[in-house]
Structures are given as C-alpha cells and as structure tokens.
Design a protein around this motif. Sequence first.
Motif, PDB file in Angstrom:
ATOM      1  N   ARG A  24      -9.676  -0.116  -1.351  1.00 18.26           N
ATOM      2  CA  ARG A  24      -9.020  -0.623  -0.154  1.00 18.26           C
ATOM      3  C   ARG A  24      -9.909  -0.362   1.076  1.00 18.26           C
ATOM      4  NH1 ARG A  24      -3.794   2.963  -0.283  1.00 18.26           N
ATOM      5  NH2 ARG A  24      -5.468   4.499  -0.419  1.00 18.26           N
ATOM      6  N   ALA A 123      -1.296  -4.350  -0.559  1.00 17.35           N
ATOM      7  CA  ALA A 123      -2.008  -3.071  -0.566  1.00 17.35           C
ATOM      8  C   ALA A 123      -3.342  -3.162   0.163  1.00 17.35           C
ATOM      9  CB  ALA A 123      -2.229  -2.599  -2.005  1.00 17.35           C
ATOM     10  N   THR A 159       2.139  -8.840  -4.234  1.00 15.39           N
ATOM     11  CA  THR A 159       1.275  -8.233  -5.251  1.00 15.39           C
ATOM     12  C   THR A 159       1.220  -9.105  -6.499  1.00 15.39           C
ATOM     13  OG1 THR A 159       2.029  -6.083  -4.442  1.00 15.39           O
ATOM     14  CG2 THR A 159       0.837  -6.104  -6.538  1.00 15.39           C
ATOM     15  N   THR A 179      -4.212  -5.809  -6.219  1.00 12.18           N
ATOM     16  CA  THR A 179      -3.743  -4.605  -5.534  1.00 12.18           C
ATOM     17  C   THR A 179      -4.940  -3.718  -5.206  1.00 12.18           C
ATOM     18  OG1 THR A 179      -2.136  -2.788  -5.675  1.00 12.18           O
ATOM     19  CG2 THR A 179      -3.318  -3.342  -7.702  1.00 12.18           C
ATOM     20  N   GLN A 182      -5.901   2.864  -5.219  1.00 17.81           N
ATOM     21  CA  GLN A 182      -4.929   3.957  -5.117  1.00 17.81           C
ATOM     22  C   GLN A 182      -3.500   3.461  -5.352  1.00 17.81           C
ATOM     23  OE1 GLN A 182      -6.165   6.902  -5.064  1.00 17.81           O
ATOM     24  NE2 GLN A 182      -8.211   6.078  -4.715  1.00 17.81           N
ATOM     25  N   SER A 183      -3.218   2.250  -4.927  1.00 15.32           N
ATOM     26  CA  SER A 183      -1.892   1.683  -5.146  1.00 15.32           C
ATOM     27  C   SER A 183      -1.625   1.505  -6.634  1.00 15.32           C
ATOM     28  CB  SER A 183      -1.781   0.333  -4.431  1.00 15.32           C
ATOM     29  OG  SER A 183      -2.171   0.459  -3.085  1.00 15.32           O
ATOM     30  N   GLN A 208       0.414  10.619  -2.707  1.00 19.28           N
ATOM     31  CA  GLN A 208       1.393   9.581  -2.451  1.00 19.28           C
ATOM     32  C   GLN A 208       2.777  10.001  -2.931  1.00 19.28           C
ATOM     33  OE1 GLN A 208      -0.148   5.310  -2.943  1.00 19.28           O
ATOM     34  NE2 GLN A 208      -1.405   6.405  -4.423  1.00 19.28           N
ATOM     35  N   ALA A 210       6.275   7.951  -3.598  1.00 24.19           N
ATOM     36  CA  ALA A 210       6.882   6.621  -3.669  1.00 24.19           C
ATOM     37  C   ALA A 210       8.311   6.675  -3.150  1.00 24.19           C
ATOM     38  CB  ALA A 210       6.858   6.114  -5.107  1.00 24.19           C
ATOM     39  N   VAL A 226       2.947  -0.563  -1.619  1.00 17.56           N
ATOM     40  CA  VAL A 226       2.038  -0.573  -2.770  1.00 17.56           C
ATOM     41  C   VAL A 226       2.425  -1.618  -3.803  1.00 17.56           C
ATOM     42  CG1 VAL A 226       1.296   1.818  -2.550  1.00 17.56           C
ATOM     43  CG2 VAL A 226       3.362   1.292  -3.852  1.00 17.56           C
ATOM     44  N   ARG A 227       3.643  -2.177  -3.664  1.00 14.84           N
ATOM     45  CA  ARG A 227       4.043  -3.231  -4.593  1.00 14.84           C
ATOM     46  C   ARG A 227       5.061  -4.142  -3.916  1.00 14.84           C
ATOM     47  NH1 ARG A 227       7.186  -1.601 -10.003  1.00 14.84           N
ATOM     48  NH2 ARG A 227       8.473  -0.634  -8.412  1.00 14.84           N
ATOM     49  N   TYR A 235       7.528   1.312  -1.181  1.00 14.72           N
ATOM     50  CA  TYR A 235       6.827   1.916  -0.053  1.00 14.72           C
ATOM     51  C   TYR A 235       6.289   3.277  -0.470  1.00 14.72           C
ATOM     52  CZ  TYR A 235       9.089  -1.475   3.083  1.00 14.72           C
ATOM     53  OH  TYR A 235       9.517  -2.618   3.710  1.00 14.72           O
ATOM     54  N   GLU A 238       1.792   8.518   2.532  1.00 15.18           N
ATOM     55  CA  GLU A 238       0.482   8.857   1.957  1.00 15.18           C
ATOM     56  C   GLU A 238      -0.298   9.782   2.872  1.00 15.18           C
ATOM     57  OE1 GLU A 238      -3.690   6.517   0.999  1.00 15.18           O
ATOM     58  OE2 GLU A 238      -1.807   5.444   0.647  1.00 15.18           O
TER      59      GLU A 238
END
Length: 423
Positions: A24, A123, A159, A179, A182-183, A208, A210, A226-227, A235, A238
């Motif tokens: 990213r 992401a 995603t 994506t 890290q996600s 992270q 979630a 992340v998705r 969400y 992080e």
Amino acid sequence: INDALAALGARAGELAAAGLATQRSSIVCWDRQTGDALSPVISWQDRRAHAWLGQFTPRAEEIHRLTGLMLSAHYGASKLRWCLDHLPAVKTAQAQGRLAMGPLASFLLFRLLRERPLFADPANAARTLLWNLAARDWDPTLLALFGIPQEALPRCVPTRHAFGTLALDGRTIPLTIATGDQSAALFAYGEPRPDSAYINIGTGAFVQRALGHHPGHHPRLLTGVVRQDGAELTYVLEGTVNGANAALAWIGEELGIADIETQLPAWLSRESEPPLFLNGISGLGAPFWVADFASRFVGEGEEWQKVVAVAESIVFLLQANLDEMRALTPATAQLVVTGGLSWYDGLCQRLADLSGLPAYRLGEYEATARGTAYLLVGCPKHWPEPAPGLWFTPCANAALVVRYRKWRSLMEESVIKTVADAL
C-alpha cells in the motif's frame, strides 16, 4: 504467474479466479493510452515531499478525520504531487489528457489485465490521503488542497469487483479481488476475531484490530477499510511501525553484518542487558508520529547486543500501539502474529511476555497470499490451516518490562524535544 501455472501442471485447468495484493501507499504515474510508466514506483517509505507537506499542518486534524490517516509523506498525495511538479513526462501526459496516476495496485491491474481497467480498491485508495473514509471515494476538498487532478485517478470500486481478465496460456481468468498486503494479511486465518490483535511484521510492522463499525477519529492511530464486499464493510484501527525489517537491514549495514538473519535467533536467546534503541528508521510512526526523528542508541553494548536492541525496539513500538488501542477496542485475548520476521521465536516470545497475552504464529506465516485466497473464495466459514501453528505463552520477564518502561519514557521525552526544536 507462469511459475504458478507450471507448478500446478494439469491442475492449472481448475483455476477459476485470481486476486492481487500489493504494497500500500506506493504510487506510479503512467500513460493511459500506451500503458508506459511515466515515473518509477515511489515506495511507501519514500518521504521526499515531507517538507512540502508541512504547509498543510494547520489542517492535519481535518485530514485525519476525513481519511483516517496522519498528514504524512508516507502516503500517496505528496508523492503524486511531486511527480506532477518534477517529472516532464508526467506534465506532458497531463496536458495531453493521457495521464493516469494512483496506487501501485491500479498500475498493475492496468498492465496485467486484458481490459486495461482504471480501478482502485478501498485498501489501496485509502492510503493516498485523497480518499474519504465515509464516502469511500475521492474527496473533492482534498484533491483541491493537494492539487491532484481527479480525471487522472482510477475509479474507486469495492474489494470484490469484476476488475478484468488475465490472459494465461491461451485462456482467461477473471481477477475479482484487489487489496493491500497488510489488509489481506488480516484474513490469513479466516474471519478476523474481534478479541484478537493482528500483528504482521515485515519491512514495517502493523497492528490491526478488526471492527464491524466505523471506529471514529483517534488522534494517534489510523482508521481504514480493509474489505468492501457489496454492503459488507470491515473497518480496522491500525498502528504502524515503519522500521521493522528495514531497521534490521539498517543496523546490518551500519555494523557490516551481512548475515543478521541467521545469527539473530541465537542472539535473541542469550541472557543480556542490551542497550535501548530509539527507532525512527523510515520515520517514526504510530503512536508518536515524527517524520524526521533521529534514531539512536541509549547505553553501551557489543555489536550483537545492538542488533538485539534494534529487534527489541520493534517489539516496544508494537507494544506502544497495543497500549494505545487498549482503551479504544474490546479487551484483547490474544495476539496473532504473521510476516517474515515472525519466524524469530525470540521476537514472538518477547511480544507475549511484554503484552501479557498469548501469541499465536500461523504454521504458514506468509499471510498476504493466504488472506488474499480467503477473500478470493468468498470468505468461507471453514478455513483450515495448512499446518499447526505455534503458541507463545507469556512468561514473567521483569527485565524486559523495565527496559520497555525506560524506553517508553525516553521516547516520549525525545518526541517532545524533536517537536519543540522543529517549532
């Protein structure tokens, strides 16, 4: 891709879909007509536009609320602006209406897929400082603030999306997931548990948590998506440590040690009182956020002890982020550890000892590929591990706790001084 097809042999015919996960915050500029790159890939660790970005400091909190990110040159906006200001090929393409620019993932999708799409997943789009976390699209206010032309950016999509098709050995495979590294790593074990903190340790290290809801604004941490799969959103809160393996590579070069990877396990297992390392390699990230922090050792030690001090600084920075998250998230029951550096037992044990939490390391610790596969097949309820992982049970380690407390105090003092000197 060709190597994967060769390894599958006759089973290559069973391939049904493909996914892409990339680093990213790295960006590229390219020609939307020819596909030619007009810039190098500018890495997430590149901070060349840090000074330029400083002019927006009065609006840092507003930017954080809109994007979930700190005002930092690690993210894409300042890199994209630098390309517009300094690369003649980029200026020419913009003037001629041929410019495309954005996350590395968008460039790779354009180059790999037959349709030459211009798309950005959440992401990766979210790491540009241009993506509105609530609207899940480019933010007009931020585009105007940083001077980034929206017409040059890819279209924001979920995603899971029909990104296009890969042409493989005479057949086509749909690519349906894009994506970030890290996600994707967050999903290596299947659906992330709300009582677990997920730690991925590679070039940088990331913590992270979630969440099923927008976690709101937290001044010293990052928020992201992340998705996005239809109406379903995941969400995360992080924390980012910039200097993980990057810091070990730095100390290896400083001390002229070429084989740290093979020697570090034994060094971590030796009883010693290493010095402390105030780690700002590649810029000091969460929860301190000082871009130009001066790294340094406090105390004396042999060369191997300095390497141990750098390794411990990674653990200390991760613990500082866990401390920051404690009041903002549900109680943490365990740590889940992945990434290239997680194979060091000494690091995982220190994480368990310092946090007081059991730490679980997946048997297959290359988490990005495995998490991408989980997303690709539709997030099944049953997602078995290929091999049993390893638990690290927390043990009493008074010396480590003392070192952490002293390190934390020194970091706080140094951050205050660095910021004061900058003013």
